[in-house]
Design a protein around this motif. Structure first.
Motif, short mmCIF file in Angstrom:
data_model
loop_
_atom_site.label_atom_id
_atom_site.label_comp_id
_atom_site.label_asym_id
_atom_site.label_seq_id
_atom_site.Cartn_x
_atom_site.Cartn_y
_atom_site.Cartn_z
N ALA A 119 -41.06 -2.11 24.51
CA ALA A 119 -39.86 -2.63 23.85
C ALA A 119 -39.08 -3.54 24.80
N GLU A 120 -39.04 -3.18 26.08
CA GLU A 120 -38.34 -4.00 27.06
C GLU A 120 -39.04 -5.35 27.20
N TRP A 121 -40.35 -5.34 27.21
CA TRP A 121 -41.11 -6.60 27.30
C TRP A 121 -40.91 -7.44 26.05
N ASP A 122 -40.90 -6.80 24.89
CA ASP A 122 -40.76 -7.52 23.62
C ASP A 122 -39.41 -8.20 23.46
N LYS A 123 -38.38 -7.73 24.20
CA LYS A 123 -37.06 -8.37 24.09
C LYS A 123 -37.13 -9.85 24.40
N ASP A 124 -37.92 -10.20 25.42
CA ASP A 124 -38.05 -11.61 25.81
C ASP A 124 -39.20 -11.75 26.80
N PRO A 125 -40.42 -11.90 26.31
CA PRO A 125 -41.57 -12.00 27.22
C PRO A 125 -41.46 -13.16 28.20
N SER A 126 -40.67 -14.19 27.85
CA SER A 126 -40.58 -15.36 28.74
C SER A 126 -39.87 -15.04 30.05
N ARG A 127 -39.23 -13.85 30.14
CA ARG A 127 -38.60 -13.45 31.41
C ARG A 127 -39.64 -13.16 32.48
N PHE A 128 -40.84 -12.87 32.06
CA PHE A 128 -41.87 -12.41 33.00
C PHE A 128 -42.89 -13.53 33.19
N ARG A 129 -42.69 -14.26 34.27
CA ARG A 129 -43.53 -15.43 34.54
C ARG A 129 -44.14 -15.35 35.93
N SER A 130 -45.20 -16.09 36.11
CA SER A 130 -45.73 -16.28 37.46
C SER A 130 -44.75 -17.17 38.22
N HIS A 131 -44.91 -17.24 39.53
CA HIS A 131 -43.98 -17.99 40.36
C HIS A 131 -44.03 -19.49 40.03
N PRO A 132 -42.87 -20.14 40.00
CA PRO A 132 -42.86 -21.60 39.81
C PRO A 132 -43.30 -22.31 41.09
N LEU A 133 -43.62 -23.57 40.94
CA LEU A 133 -43.90 -24.44 42.08
C LEU A 133 -42.96 -25.64 42.01
N TRP A 134 -42.37 -25.99 43.14
CA TRP A 134 -41.45 -27.12 43.20
C TRP A 134 -42.01 -28.16 44.16
N GLU A 135 -42.03 -29.42 43.72
CA GLU A 135 -42.40 -30.51 44.61
C GLU A 135 -41.08 -31.18 45.03
N VAL A 136 -40.78 -31.13 46.32
CA VAL A 136 -39.43 -31.41 46.79
C VAL A 136 -39.43 -32.44 47.91
N SER A 137 -38.37 -33.27 47.90
CA SER A 137 -38.07 -34.14 49.04
C SER A 137 -36.64 -33.86 49.50
N HIS A 138 -36.37 -34.11 50.77
CA HIS A 138 -35.00 -33.88 51.24
C HIS A 138 -34.66 -34.81 52.39
N ILE A 139 -33.37 -34.93 52.62
CA ILE A 139 -32.83 -35.62 53.78
C ILE A 139 -32.00 -34.60 54.54
N LEU A 140 -32.30 -34.39 55.80
CA LEU A 140 -31.59 -33.40 56.61
C LEU A 140 -30.64 -34.07 57.58
N CYS A 141 -29.40 -33.60 57.56
CA CYS A 141 -28.42 -33.93 58.61
C CYS A 141 -28.28 -32.67 59.45
N ALA A 142 -28.99 -32.62 60.53
CA ALA A 142 -29.13 -31.39 61.30
C ALA A 142 -27.84 -31.01 62.02
#
Length: 270
Positions: free
Chosen positions: A101-124
């Protein structure tokens, strides 16, 4: 903090030294310059801890400290409180129907880990150095004005010229990142970024200030029930344990004689 300004804490006739409450204030969040708030929170926490220890001693419990991290063991008091709660709280294993019943409330809550492709500028900078941190923030805000509205190529060009990270050689690109691949402050910013978006303000981490661009996002896939069944069961059992432990503490508070704390119906959050 002048402990003499605050009332004595007495729990069922047991006087708690001011020094104990004062030490606990270090673990309580409170606005700067508001020592009274930290003291009241600390007094409440110490009062509850004292009640639990009194109950453990009344039951003549004896608990051996356990290792809670490599080389770190519980204190005797922590072991006694754990032993008391183990004895007082009896949580039933959740039924298969409840888990499903807990799973049926919203199965989309249970996902594999996302992947992010990221760029950044660092001011150290070293965040412990106030002057260096202020200068890095000023520089980061200046770069932010330049790069706002820029496309991926414009961001990469600025990163190649200005970033203090070795990734400047690749236009600030960090490649694909997943949960746990970077420091928590950086990861928290990633979770709020849509594909193609950039942070609206510099993000401070232990390395300095970052301007972050989300180049691409691969959302985790919804996992089948069988893959998350045990995780859901553990979460339900933990939630039931927390509810029952709060209820147990509430019964102790309701029958206790406490001076110097403002518990009322307070039950610690967990």
């Amino acid at each position: 903090m002048n402990a003499a300004l605050f009332p004595d804490l007495v729990v069922n006739g047991e006087a708690v030294p001011h020094a104990v409450v004062a030490a606990e204030t270090q673990n309580q969040d409170a606005p700067a310059g508001k020592p009274g708030i930290a003291w009241r929170k600390a007094a409440n926490a110490v009062a509850i801890r004292t009640l639990l220890l009194q109950e453990a001693k009344a039951r003549d419990l004896d608990a051996t400290p356990e290792e809670v991290a490599p080389g770190r063991f519980e204190t005797d008091e922590e072991a006694l409180i754990r032993g008391l709660l183990d004895a007082a709280v009896d949580v039933a294993t959740p039924s298969e129907a409840a888990i499903k019943a807990e799973w049926d409330k919203d199965p989309s809550r249970f996902r594999s880990h996302p992947l992010w492709e990221v760029s950044h500028i660092l001011c150290a900078c070293d965040p412990r150095d106030q002057d260096a941190t202020a200068k890095a923030l000023t520089r980061a805000n200046g770069l932010l004005k330049i790069v706002q509205g820029a496309d991926a190529k414009g961001f990469a060009a600025l990163a190649a010229r200005e970033s203090d990270c070795g990734s400047k050689s690749s236009g600030g690109a960090l490649g694909q990142l997943g949960p746990g691949d970077t420091v928590p402050e950086f990861e928290a910013a990633l979770r709020d970024l849509a594909e193609g978006a950039m942070t609206q303000a510099p993000v401070l981490t232990r390395h300095g200030y970052h301007l972050i661009r989300m180049d691409a996002v691969a959302k985790g896939q919804v996992l089948p029930f069988a893959a998350v069944r045990d995780k859901i069961a553990a979460a339900l059992e933990k939630a039931a344990w927390v509810r029952q432990s709060r209820a147990f503490i509430a019964t102790l508070v309701a029958t206790a004689d406490i001076k110097g704390a403002e518990l009322g119906t307070v039950i610690p959050q967990g």
